[in-house]
Design a protein around this motif. Structure first.
Motif, PDB file in Angstrom:
ATOM      1  N   PRO A  68       0.814  -1.204   0.000  1.00  0.00           N
ATOM      2  CA  PRO A  68       0.000   0.000   0.000  1.00  0.00           C
ATOM      3  C   PRO A  68       0.856   1.266   0.000  1.00  0.00           C
ATOM      4  CG  PRO A  68      -0.062  -1.075   2.155  1.00  0.00           C
ATOM      5  CD  PRO A  68       0.619  -2.021   1.212  1.00  0.00           C
ATOM      6  N   ALA A  69       0.309   2.323  -0.572  1.00  0.00           N
ATOM      7  CA  ALA A  69       1.058   3.580  -0.670  1.00  0.00           C
ATOM      8  C   ALA A  69       1.433   4.126   0.700  1.00  0.00           C
ATOM      9  CB  ALA A  69       0.241   4.605  -1.445  1.00  0.00           C
ATOM     10  N   THR A  70       0.650   3.758   1.721  1.00  0.00           N
ATOM     11  CA  THR A  70       0.897   4.274   3.067  1.00  0.00           C
ATOM     12  C   THR A  70       1.814   3.386   3.897  1.00  0.00           C
ATOM     13  OG1 THR A  70      -1.126   3.153   3.821  1.00  0.00           O
ATOM     14  CG2 THR A  70      -1.325   5.465   3.133  1.00  0.00           C
ATOM     15  N   SER A  71       2.351   2.333   3.292  1.00  0.00           N
ATOM     16  CA  SER A  71       3.206   1.411   4.051  1.00  0.00           C
ATOM     17  C   SER A  71       4.513   2.090   4.443  1.00  0.00           C
ATOM     18  CB  SER A  71       3.501   0.164   3.224  1.00  0.00           C
ATOM     19  OG  SER A  71       4.210   0.511   2.050  1.00  0.00           O
ATOM     20  N   ALA A  72       5.170   1.536   5.447  1.00  0.00           N
ATOM     21  CA  ALA A  72       6.443   2.086   5.905  1.00  0.00           C
ATOM     22  C   ALA A  72       7.491   1.970   4.806  1.00  0.00           C
ATOM     23  CB  ALA A  72       6.906   1.333   7.154  1.00  0.00           C
ATOM     24  N   SER A  73       8.367   2.963   4.760  1.00  0.00           N
ATOM     25  CA  SER A  73       9.412   2.954   3.740  1.00  0.00           C
ATOM     26  C   SER A  73      10.463   1.892   4.049  1.00  0.00           C
ATOM     27  CB  SER A  73      10.085   4.328   3.675  1.00  0.00           C
ATOM     28  OG  SER A  73       9.161   5.333   3.344  1.00  0.00           O
ATOM     29  N   PHE A  74      11.075   1.373   3.001  1.00  0.00           N
ATOM     30  CA  PHE A  74      12.288   0.577   3.152  1.00  0.00           C
ATOM     31  C   PHE A  74      13.299   1.165   2.190  1.00  0.00           C
ATOM     32  CE2 PHE A  74      10.630  -1.312  -0.644  1.00  0.00           C
ATOM     33  CZ  PHE A  74      11.723  -1.799  -1.325  1.00  0.00           C
ATOM     34  N   TYR A  75      14.559   0.910   2.420  1.00  0.00           N
ATOM     35  CA  TYR A  75      15.573   1.607   1.643  1.00  0.00           C
ATOM     36  C   TYR A  75      16.543   0.628   1.007  1.00  0.00           C
ATOM     37  CZ  TYR A  75      13.624   5.523   4.125  1.00  0.00           C
ATOM     38  OH  TYR A  75      12.742   6.438   4.625  1.00  0.00           O
ATOM     39  N   THR A  76      16.744   0.824  -0.295  1.00  0.00           N
ATOM     40  CA  THR A  76      17.736   0.034  -1.026  1.00  0.00           C
ATOM     41  C   THR A  76      18.293   0.908  -2.133  1.00  0.00           C
ATOM     42  OG1 THR A  76      18.163  -2.095  -2.091  1.00  0.00           O
ATOM     43  CG2 THR A  76      16.145  -0.960  -2.723  1.00  0.00           C
ATOM     44  N   SER A  77      19.530   0.697  -2.507  1.00  0.00           N
ATOM     45  CA  SER A  77      20.146   1.543  -3.523  1.00  0.00           C
ATOM     46  C   SER A  77      20.511   0.721  -4.741  1.00  0.00           C
ATOM     47  CB  SER A  77      21.409   2.226  -2.959  1.00  0.00           C
ATOM     48  OG  SER A  77      22.365   1.267  -2.544  1.00  0.00           O
ATOM     49  N   ASP A  78      20.425   1.360  -5.902  1.00  0.00           N
ATOM     50  CA  ASP A  78      20.785   0.654  -7.141  1.00  0.00           C
ATOM     51  C   ASP A  78      22.301   0.535  -7.222  1.00  0.00           C
ATOM     52  OD1 ASP A  78      21.933   2.494  -9.602  1.00  0.00           O
ATOM     53  OD2 ASP A  78      20.855   3.673  -8.105  1.00  0.00           O
ATOM     54  N   PRO A  79      22.809  -0.539  -7.850  1.00  0.00           N
ATOM     55  CA  PRO A  79      24.255  -0.781  -7.858  1.00  0.00           C
ATOM     56  C   PRO A  79      25.032   0.081  -8.852  1.00  0.00           C
ATOM     57  CG  PRO A  79      23.116  -2.520  -9.039  1.00  0.00           C
ATOM     58  CD  PRO A  79      22.049  -1.659  -8.427  1.00  0.00           C
ATOM     59  N   TYR A  80      24.352   0.832  -9.711  1.00  0.00           N
ATOM     60  CA  TYR A  80      25.039   1.602 -10.744  1.00  0.00           C
ATOM     61  C   TYR A  80      25.174   3.073 -10.350  1.00  0.00           C
ATOM     62  CZ  TYR A  80      25.791   3.720 -15.382  1.00  0.00           C
ATOM     63  OH  TYR A  80      26.267   4.443 -16.449  1.00  0.00           O
ATOM     64  N   LYS A  81      24.049   3.733 -10.096  1.00  0.00           N
ATOM     65  CA  LYS A  81      24.064   5.152  -9.760  1.00  0.00           C
ATOM     66  C   LYS A  81      24.147   5.399  -8.253  1.00  0.00           C
ATOM     67  CE  LYS A  81      23.364   6.654 -14.042  1.00  0.00           C
ATOM     68  NZ  LYS A  81      24.318   7.526 -14.769  1.00  0.00           N
ATOM     69  N   GLY A  82      23.809   4.369  -7.473  1.00  0.00           N
ATOM     70  CA  GLY A  82      23.844   4.521  -6.032  1.00  0.00           C
ATOM     71  C   GLY A  82      22.706   5.345  -5.470  1.00  0.00           C
ATOM     72  N   LYS A  83      21.609   5.477  -6.212  1.00  0.00           N
ATOM     73  CA  LYS A  83      20.460   6.236  -5.740  1.00  0.00           C
ATOM     74  C   LYS A  83      19.618   5.358  -4.814  1.00  0.00           C
ATOM     75  CE  LYS A  83      16.327   8.717  -7.265  1.00  0.00           C
ATOM     76  NZ  LYS A  83      16.550   9.815  -6.304  1.00  0.00           N
ATOM     77  N   VAL A  84      19.112   5.947  -3.755  1.00  0.00           N
ATOM     78  CA  VAL A  84      18.323   5.214  -2.783  1.00  0.00           C
ATOM     79  C   VAL A  84      16.849   5.261  -3.159  1.00  0.00           C
ATOM     80  CG1 VAL A  84      17.616   5.075  -0.365  1.00  0.00           C
ATOM     81  CG2 VAL A  84      19.980   5.634  -0.946  1.00  0.00           C
ATOM     82  N   PHE A  85      16.209   4.097  -3.169  1.00  0.00           N
ATOM     83  CA  PHE A  85      14.784   3.963  -3.447  1.00  0.00           C
ATOM     84  C   PHE A  85      14.086   3.429  -2.199  1.00  0.00           C
ATOM     85  CE2 PHE A  85      16.728   3.990  -7.544  1.00  0.00           C
ATOM     86  CZ  PHE A  85      15.791   4.506  -8.430  1.00  0.00           C
ATOM     87  N   ASP A  86      12.818   3.830  -2.006  1.00  0.00           N
ATOM     88  CA  ASP A  86      12.098   3.361  -0.817  1.00  0.00           C
ATOM     89  C   ASP A  86      10.740   2.745  -1.132  1.00  0.00           C
ATOM     90  OD1 ASP A  86      10.696   5.601  -1.551  1.00  0.00           O
ATOM     91  OD2 ASP A  86      10.802   6.600   0.402  1.00  0.00           O
ATOM     92  N   ARG A  87      10.468   2.472  -2.400  1.00  0.00           N
ATOM     93  CA  ARG A  87       9.208   1.846  -2.795  1.00  0.00           C
ATOM     94  C   ARG A  87       9.493   0.817  -3.892  1.00  0.00           C
ATOM     95  NH1 ARG A  87       7.691   3.836   1.165  1.00  0.00           N
ATOM     96  NH2 ARG A  87       5.840   5.118   1.607  1.00  0.00           N
ATOM     97  N   ALA A  88       8.647  -0.222  -3.986  1.00  0.00           N
ATOM     98  CA  ALA A  88       8.850  -1.238  -5.019  1.00  0.00           C
ATOM     99  C   ALA A  88       7.550  -1.977  -5.306  1.00  0.00           C
ATOM    100  CB  ALA A  88       9.929  -2.234  -4.605  1.00  0.00           C
TER     101      ALA A  88
END
Length: 378
Positions: free
Chosen positions: A59-79
């Motif tokens: 759900p859109a309201t779920s707690a964030s989790f954090y992972t980063s892509d291996p190329y640019k190193g940008k952090v994402f919190d949704r999937a």
């Protein structure tokens, strides 16, 4: 996000990303069932797709989790997640990492990935294998163009850039299909234009053709029949017509420029339409070499392995020096073969040497079946 140093009474705040674990995800790599998956988090949106594929969206309201892509190193919190039933359990096949503003399209692309996985199995008769033999693919949706708007496949992962400015649903679909071709298809390489690897152009045109022909219903994955039809008319039909006109002996196959890539892709599309996806797949996965003409050699060998093939006319068809029984598969009339007198169908044909021949139908004859009675398939 902000990191908080709690090592002392005067906690300091640092404006730097949390370093995520390799798979810091709320949903597991595998689960025994949908119920088990749903027990991991409340409010999951689950789409059941044809072929045993599932798209799972927290759900859109779920707690964030954090992972980063291996190329640019940008952090994402949704999937968004794509699962498939494998040997009685659900296996995670794809993860679409996204910014909250791209949630709707992340879900649509996850559904599209499930559909492409199913079509690959149905059409080629083999499961999808990702670049570098990975069991799972990660797709990263960058809101920013990162200086390279469009898409990129690197290290067995897919990157889509500039998602905040992708103008149309067709462009979302086209871009993913292009990168999916790089990720999943063995294609000719070493071109000087428009890119080195033809897998993207082949995947884009082949997969959008499959999507247009696929009548299976399902949740919104971004495809629109009108868009797919227009794309086919503008991008696929000219390549098919050009290969039909120039044929497999064209000297363009010896080149490595954009014109050669177009003819190569046209040849593959023509094989898919005229001989069927199973033969095309056999050719693609048995190529000995990376030159455009290597595909034609593999296509000939794939066709020669078959006892019977049904051909949609007109088409360039590899014929072996063998006895063929020619029967109508659709319509009636005669078979027109370059350099030969018309052959009334049903009839018999015996080429004197192995070669591609341009076959056309007269009257209403639009498809034939070529059978070699003495051939036993392995």
């Amino acid at each position: 996000m902000l990191c908080i140093d709690r090592s002392g009474p005067g906690a300091k705040r640092y404006n730097q990303p949390v370093m995520p674990r390799p798979d810091d995800s709320p949903l597991p790599v595998s689960a025994e069932s949908l119920d088990a998956l749903a027990s991991r988090q409340e409010g999951l949106e689950i789409d059941r797709l044809e072929g045993g594929y599932f798209v799972v969206m927290p759900p859109a309201t779920s707690a964030s989790f954090y992972t980063s892509d291996p190329y640019k190193g940008k952090v994402f919190d949704r999937a968004a997640y794509v699962y498939a039933r494998r040997e009685g359990v659900l296996m995670r096949i794809a993860v679409v990492h996204h910014h909250p503003d791209d949630r709707t399209w992340a879900q649509k692309l996850a559904r599209l990935i499930g559909r492409l996985l199913r079509l690959h199995q149905e059409k080629f008769g083999r499961p999808t294998r990702f670049q570098r033999s990975g069991d799972e693919v990660r797709v990263w949706l960058f809101r920013d163009a990162m200086g390279a708007a469009g898409g990129e496949t690197r290290g067995g992962q897919v990157y889509l850039y500039g998602t905040s400015s992708i103008p149309t649903p067709l462009e979302w679909v086209r871009t993913l299909c292009h990168e999916w071709g790089h990720l999943t298809l063995p294609a000719a390489r070493g071109f000087t234009a428009p890119e080195s690897d033809a897998g993207g152009m082949l995947g884009e045109r082949l997969f959008l053709s499959w999507l247009l022909a696929d009548k299976t219903g399902g949740p919104d994955d971004g495809t629109r029949r009108a868009d797919l039809g227009l794309y086919g008319k503008r991008q696929c039909e000219p390549l098919l017509a050009r290969f039909l006109s120039e044929g497999p002996t064209s000297k363009t196959f010896e080149r490595r420029d954009g014109r050669a890539m177009d003819l190569y892709v046209g040849a593959a599309l023509a094989a898919d339409r005229a001989l069927g996806s199973k033969i095309l797949g056999t050719a693609l996965w048995s190529i000995d070499g990376t030159a455009p003409r290597d595909f034609l050699d593999a296509l000939r060998n794939a066709a020669f392995l078959k006892r019977a093939i049904t051909v949609q006319l007109p088409a360039w068809v590899p014929l072996a020096p063998s006895d063929y029984s020619v029967t109508p598969a659709q319509g009636t009339g005669s078979l027109l073969i370059s350099g030969r007198a018309p052959l009334r169908v049903p009839g018999r044909l015996h080429p004197s040497r192995p070669a591609f021949a341009l076959l056309k139908g007269s009257g209403s004859l639009s498809a034939i079946t070529l059978t070699r009675p003495g051939v036993r398939e392995g």
